[in-house]
Each structure stands twice: as structure tokens, then as C-alpha cells.
Design a protein around this motif. Structure first.
Motif, short mmCIF file in Angstrom:
data_model
loop_
_atom_site.label_atom_id
_atom_site.label_comp_id
_atom_site.label_asym_id
_atom_site.label_seq_id
_atom_site.Cartn_x
_atom_site.Cartn_y
_atom_site.Cartn_z
N LEU A 192 -56.90 83.81 8.88
CA LEU A 192 -57.26 83.04 7.83
C LEU A 192 -57.51 81.61 8.46
CD1 LEU A 192 -54.60 84.38 4.97
CD2 LEU A 192 -56.91 85.01 5.78
N LEU A 193 -58.46 80.80 8.15
CA LEU A 193 -58.88 79.55 8.59
C LEU A 193 -58.32 78.69 7.45
CD1 LEU A 193 -59.95 77.80 10.79
CD2 LEU A 193 -62.17 78.02 9.96
N LEU A 194 -57.48 77.92 7.77
CA LEU A 194 -56.99 76.92 6.59
C LEU A 194 -57.40 75.46 6.87
CD1 LEU A 194 -55.02 79.52 6.67
CD2 LEU A 194 -53.57 78.27 5.17
N GLY A 195 -57.47 74.74 5.96
CA GLY A 195 -57.62 73.34 6.02
C GLY A 195 -57.20 72.50 4.92
N ARG A 196 -57.18 71.49 5.05
CA ARG A 196 -56.63 70.38 4.17
C ARG A 196 -57.17 68.94 4.27
NH1 ARG A 196 -50.40 68.95 5.81
NH2 ARG A 196 -50.83 67.97 8.00
N LYS A 197 -57.47 68.10 3.01
CA LYS A 197 -58.21 66.77 3.38
C LYS A 197 -57.52 65.90 4.38
CE LYS A 197 -60.91 67.35 -0.86
NZ LYS A 197 -61.22 66.63 -2.16
N SER A 198 -56.11 65.66 3.78
CA SER A 198 -55.30 64.72 4.64
C SER A 198 -53.64 65.37 4.66
CB SER A 198 -55.33 63.36 4.18
OG SER A 198 -55.05 63.61 2.90
N ALA A 199 -53.01 64.56 5.44
CA ALA A 199 -51.67 64.93 5.65
C ALA A 199 -50.94 64.85 3.91
CB ALA A 199 -50.76 64.23 6.47
#
Length: 222
Positions: A192-199
Motif C-alpha cells: 500500500l502506497l500511502l501519502g499525506r499533504k503535510s505533517a
């Protein structure tokens, strides 16, 4: 009586002579055909290779690959060796986690990996749990922590944390990307490739697949 015997003998001689000359004629005809190379070739063909007969050893399609044969043009010898190591490491982790509650890795990263805080890890697990529950036909419930966690695959790490990013990870900072591997119901692992905009923001699943599928997704953005 003697007269009858003579008649029978005469008939026998006549019949025998007729058969002899007939056989001689047939043999002469065959010998003549055999000496003719054109006819001789046809005789050999007819005798040794009859039409409409297929022997057990014949394979009309022997030069063609089987229908279910596939050509794996994605994996290099290095890929195959690394896939084997990863598979062995995962099985070892499953065993040690089941027996001792610990996991480890003998595969070291070849690029700097961002560190994760406790809050980051909690957020990642929540996102992974939700994704698995949304796909109960593919993932076990409840989830087993011995069969999921951050991937040790350096190929994925090198893509995620490269200086220049493309496709679906373009514009993401390193600390806002992570790859988590999970064992499916069929026994295979997926990433699963996960991402978020910022901390501080919530994590989202950007894509899922094996390393070869994710390489394509990241490179072309589809």
C-alpha cells in the motif's frame, strides 16, 4: 482308376503352372516399379508415412509455446533474487512474531528513510486497517500485525525517496510518503502506497500493488 489319377495329375499341373506364371508376372511388375525412382519414392511415402495418421510422437505445434506460457519481461535476475530474499524474510517475521512478538530484517535500505513518530505510525495503522476492512474479500479480519508493516523492499524505497518524483507521488515530501506491505487472503503480499499533504494531516492510500505495478503507476501517473 489309373485314368482318373492321370486326369487329376494333369489338372494339378495346369493349376500350379498358372499360379507360378501369375506370381512371376506380379513380381516382375513390382520389381519394375521399384526400379523406377519416381514410383519407388511414392511407394516409400505410402508405406512409411500414410496420410491421415498421426503417431504418438508427432507434435504439429512443437515450435509454438504452450497457450499458458508467459514471458516475464519485467523481472531481471536481480529482481528474482531480491524477491526470493523478501519472501524468506516475510516468512521468518511471521514465525518470530507468532513465537516471540518481534520482527526484524536482514535487508538494509540503500537510501535514507525518513523516521516516523508514534503519532505517524498510529495514523498509518488506522488508514491501513480501514483499507483492509473496506476490502474483506482480499484481506483477513482481524488484521495480523505479524503480516503487515513498513516494506523492506529497497526498490520501492528508492522510488519514494528519490530527489525527483513523478507520477502520483510528484510534489510529495519524503516525510509524507510511506509504503506498507500487507499479506492478503491468498497468501501473497501487496504494498500500500500511502501519502499525506503535510505533517499532521491524515494518511490516504494512493495506490496498491506489487513493486512492478507500483513502478508503472509512479512512472506514468495512471
Amino acid at each position: 482308376m489309373k485314368k482318373i489319377f492321370m486326369i487329376a495329375l494333369t489338372i494339378t499341373i495346369l493349376i500350379g503352372g498358372s499360379l507360378y506364371f501369375k506370381n512371376q508376372s506380379s513380381y516382375s511388375e513390382y520389381a519394375s516399379m521399384r526400379d523406377d525412382k519416381t514410383i519407388s519414392g511414392k511407394l516409400i511415402t505410402i508405406d512409411n508415412n500414410p496420410k491421415d495418421i498421426t503417431t504418438e510422437n508427432e507434435n504439429p505445434g512443437k515450435d509454438e509455446p504452450p497457450e499458458d506460457a508467459t514471458l516475464d519481461d519485467e523481472r531481471t535476475p536481480e529482481d528474482i533474487a531480491l524477491d526470493k530474499r523478501l519472501d524468506e524474510q516475510r516468512k521468518e517475521n511471521e514465525r518470530t512474531y507468532r513465537e516471540k512478538g518481534i520482527k526484524g530484517s536482514s535487508i538494509r535500505p540503500t537510501i535514507e528513510i525518513p523516521s516516523l513518530s508514534i503519532e505517524d505510525i498510529i495514523g498509518i495503522y488506522k488508514t491501513v486497517d480501514a483499507y483492509m476492512r473496506e476490502n474483506p474479500d482480499r484481506f483477513p479480519e482481524p488484521a495480523d500485525d505479524g503480516t503487515r508493516g513498513s516494506t523492506d523492499d529497497p526498490r520501492i524505497q528508492n522510488i519514494l525517496y528519490a530527489e525527483e518524483k513523478s507520477g502520483i507521488i510528484a510534489g510529495f515530501e519524503n516525510e509524507n510518503l510511506v509504503a506498507w506491505e500487507v499479506k492478503k487472503l491468498d497468501g501473497e503480499y501487496t504494498i500500500l502506497l500511502l501519502g499525506r499533504k503535510s505533517a499532521g494531516d491524515g494518511w490516504k492510500v494512493l495506490s496498491e500493488g506489487d513493486v512492478y505495478q507500483l513502478r508503472k503507476v509512479i512512472s506514468d501517473g495512471n
